[in-house]
Scaffold this active site. Structure first.
Site, PDB file in Angstrom:
ATOM      1  N   SER A 165      70.576 -21.852  -8.178  1.00 24.75           N
ATOM      2  CA  SER A 165      70.304 -23.221  -7.749  1.00 24.75           C
ATOM      3  C   SER A 165      71.461 -24.142  -8.151  1.00 24.75           C
ATOM      4  O   SER A 165      72.582 -23.941  -7.682  1.00 24.75           O
ATOM      5  CB  SER A 165      68.959 -23.677  -8.323  1.00 24.75           C
ATOM      6  OG  SER A 165      68.528 -24.803  -7.638  1.00 24.75           O
ATOM      7  N   ASP A 241      61.441 -20.469  -0.277  1.00 22.02           N
ATOM      8  CA  ASP A 241      61.954 -21.351  -1.337  1.00 22.02           C
ATOM      9  C   ASP A 241      61.590 -22.797  -0.995  1.00 22.02           C
ATOM     10  O   ASP A 241      61.942 -23.301   0.080  1.00 22.02           O
ATOM     11  CB  ASP A 241      63.477 -21.162  -1.381  1.00 22.02           C
ATOM     12  CG  ASP A 241      64.134 -21.907  -2.506  1.00 22.02           C
ATOM     13  OD1 ASP A 241      63.753 -23.054  -2.772  1.00 22.02           O
ATOM     14  OD2 ASP A 241      65.057 -21.335  -3.112  1.00 22.02           O
ATOM     15  N   HIS A 273      61.624 -20.089  -5.215  1.00 22.36           N
ATOM     16  CA  HIS A 273      62.817 -20.493  -5.984  1.00 22.36           C
ATOM     17  C   HIS A 273      62.733 -20.075  -7.450  1.00 22.36           C
ATOM     18  O   HIS A 273      63.618 -20.379  -8.228  1.00 22.36           O
ATOM     19  CB  HIS A 273      62.918 -22.023  -5.899  1.00 22.36           C
ATOM     20  CG  HIS A 273      64.268 -22.592  -6.203  1.00 22.36           C
ATOM     21  ND1 HIS A 273      65.356 -22.439  -5.376  1.00 22.36           N
ATOM     22  CD2 HIS A 273      64.727 -23.341  -7.244  1.00 22.36           C
ATOM     23  CE1 HIS A 273      66.405 -23.064  -5.879  1.00 22.36           C
ATOM     24  NE2 HIS A 273      66.056 -23.615  -7.027  1.00 22.36           N
TER      25      HIS A 273
HETATM   26  N1  LIG Z   1      60.758 -29.693 -12.402  1.00 25.14           N
HETATM   27  C1  LIG Z   1      61.263 -29.792 -11.088  1.00 25.14           C
HETATM   28  C2  LIG Z   1      61.876 -28.508 -10.609  1.00 25.14           C
HETATM   29  C3  LIG Z   1      62.792 -27.910 -11.590  1.00 25.14           C
HETATM   30  C4  LIG Z   1      63.175 -26.507 -11.183  1.00 25.14           C
HETATM   31  O1  LIG Z   1      62.575 -25.879 -10.332  1.00 25.14           O
HETATM   32  N2  LIG Z   1      64.215 -26.021 -11.812  1.00 25.14           N
HETATM   33  C5  LIG Z   1      64.697 -24.710 -11.459  1.00 25.14           C
HETATM   34  C6  LIG Z   1      66.093 -24.841 -10.978  1.00 25.14           C
HETATM   35  S1  LIG Z   1      66.129 -25.935  -9.585  1.00 25.14           S
HETATM   36  C7  LIG Z   1      67.777 -26.185  -9.262  1.00 25.14           C
HETATM   37  O2  LIG Z   1      68.665 -26.210  -9.995  1.00 25.14           O
HETATM   38  C8  LIG Z   1      64.613 -23.807 -12.675  1.00 25.14           C
HETATM   39  O3  LIG Z   1      65.399 -22.904 -12.837  1.00 25.14           O
HETATM   40  N3  LIG Z   1      63.613 -24.074 -13.509  1.00 25.14           N
HETATM   41  C9  LIG Z   1      63.445 -23.345 -14.754  1.00 25.14           C
HETATM   42  C10 LIG Z   1      62.407 -22.259 -14.729  1.00 25.14           C
HETATM   43  O4  LIG Z   1      62.259 -21.603 -15.791  1.00 25.14           O
HETATM   44  O5  LIG Z   1      61.761 -22.017 -13.702  1.00 25.14           O
HETATM   45  C11 LIG Z   1      60.142 -30.171 -10.178  1.00 25.14           C
HETATM   46  O6  LIG Z   1      59.112 -30.455 -10.716  1.00 25.14           O
HETATM   47  O7  LIG Z   1      60.333 -30.162  -8.956  1.00 25.14           O
END
Ligand SMILES: N[C@@H](CCC(=O)N[C@@H](CSC=O)C(=O)NCC(=O)O)C(=O)O
Length: 294
Positions: A165, A241, A273
């Protein structure tokens, strides 16, 4: 295109500031998953990063740098991706940094998940409010890179970069801008054209003062003008995603016509995602990098 035999010549000045403090060490798949802390000269704060070190480390080993996405620390990838099994099997050191400067306070740095803390975007900020600390581009390609050589037995001819991401964006941008440092590049669900999506608009306006200034950190723009050694880039994308349509735009990167870059595009029906998706395909990424180094 196939693998290329590129000999990497880099000068690395190792200073006494490159010493590390071990924060944790856990036995994992015939190696150790460690977390280190150090004083970052570039970011002007204390930073942590993960380092997986396989056993039988007599000769210099290849290394992969993994860049995480929005909201992550070094812990998400370590805890959720299951990469250690593959790093151990392929005998690859894996280094994974945090996603922004830590332990400093800048007004507005914790108001949203996609700007400020946890959202360094792998760029060097130029807006005065952010430019002293928000320099994740230089942190990775200069400080972390040198630190890796100073502290681990790493083979400079087999260094790759990958990420997810925001970190996939980072892997594409840092990898394509520094072909002398990175032999192989792969990305899970990367933000491919950040000058054309809400996440990119927000961070480029905030850190750089304008969206246009973000072109230098936009993989689609960089790919159009790329003139380095030929590259075969693994671009991985889940088709369910939740960020695909609005934020990621792989179609813009995949349609760039540059004979020096080929994309190995792997679309994954029904995957979203999350780290469940990453954990499913992480082994393929290790294989891709190892094959690219042959
Ligand atoms: N909190 C946010 C979404 C945050 C999210 O999905 N972060 C992803 C990366 S998104 C792009 O860089 C991530 O890797 N999160 C960490 C995990 O452990 O899943 C929302 O509420 O939309």
């Amino acid at each position: 295109m196939g693998a290329q035999n590129i000999s990497v010549s880099i000068t690395i000045n190792i200073s006494s500031e490159m010493s590390l403090t071990e924060v944790s060490s856990n036995r994992s798949f015939n190696g150790y998953q460690k977390v280190y802390e150090h004083k970052s000269e570039v970011l002007k704060c204390q930073m942590k990063f993960g380092a997986y070190i396989p056993d039988e480390h007599d000769s210099a080993l290849p290394v992969l740098i993994y860049l995480s996405g929005l909201t992550c620390t070094e812990a998400n990838f370590i805890d959720k991706s299951g990469f250690q099994r593959f790093a151990s099997e392929e005998k690859v050191i894996v280094i994974n940094p945090d996603t922004s400067p830590r332990g400093i306070k800048i007004d507005g740095d914790d108001e949203s998940y996609d700007f400020g803390t946890g959202a360094g975007f792998y760029l060097n900020a130029t807006e005065p409010k952010w430019s002293e600390h928000y320099r994740m581009y230089s942190y990775v390609v200069e400080e972390l890179y040198k630190l890796m050589f100073a502290n681990f037995k790493v083979d400079a001819n087999r260094v790759g970069i990958f990420g997810h991401s925001m970190g996939g964006h980072g892997a594409l941008v840092l990898g394509l801008r520094n072909p002398n440092l990175f032999r192989s590049i792969s990305a899970f669900a990367p933000i491919c054209n950040p000058t054309n999506c809400p996440w990119g608009h927000k961070v480029f306006q905030g850190y750089l003062g304008s969206v246009e200034a973000g072109s230098q950190y936009d993989a689609t723009e960089i790919a159009k003008n790329y003139d380095g050694p030929e590259r075969n880039v693994l671009l991985d994308q889940g088709l369910d995603d939740q960020f695909l349509k609005e934020q990621l735009h792989p179609e813009n990167l995949l349609t760039v016509k540059n004979p020096k870059i080929k994309f190995d595009y792997r679309s994954r029906p029904k995957y979203n995602h999350s780290y469940f998706y990453i954990a499913t395909f992480i082994g393929e990424h290790f294989k891709f990098h190892v094959d690219s180094w042959k």
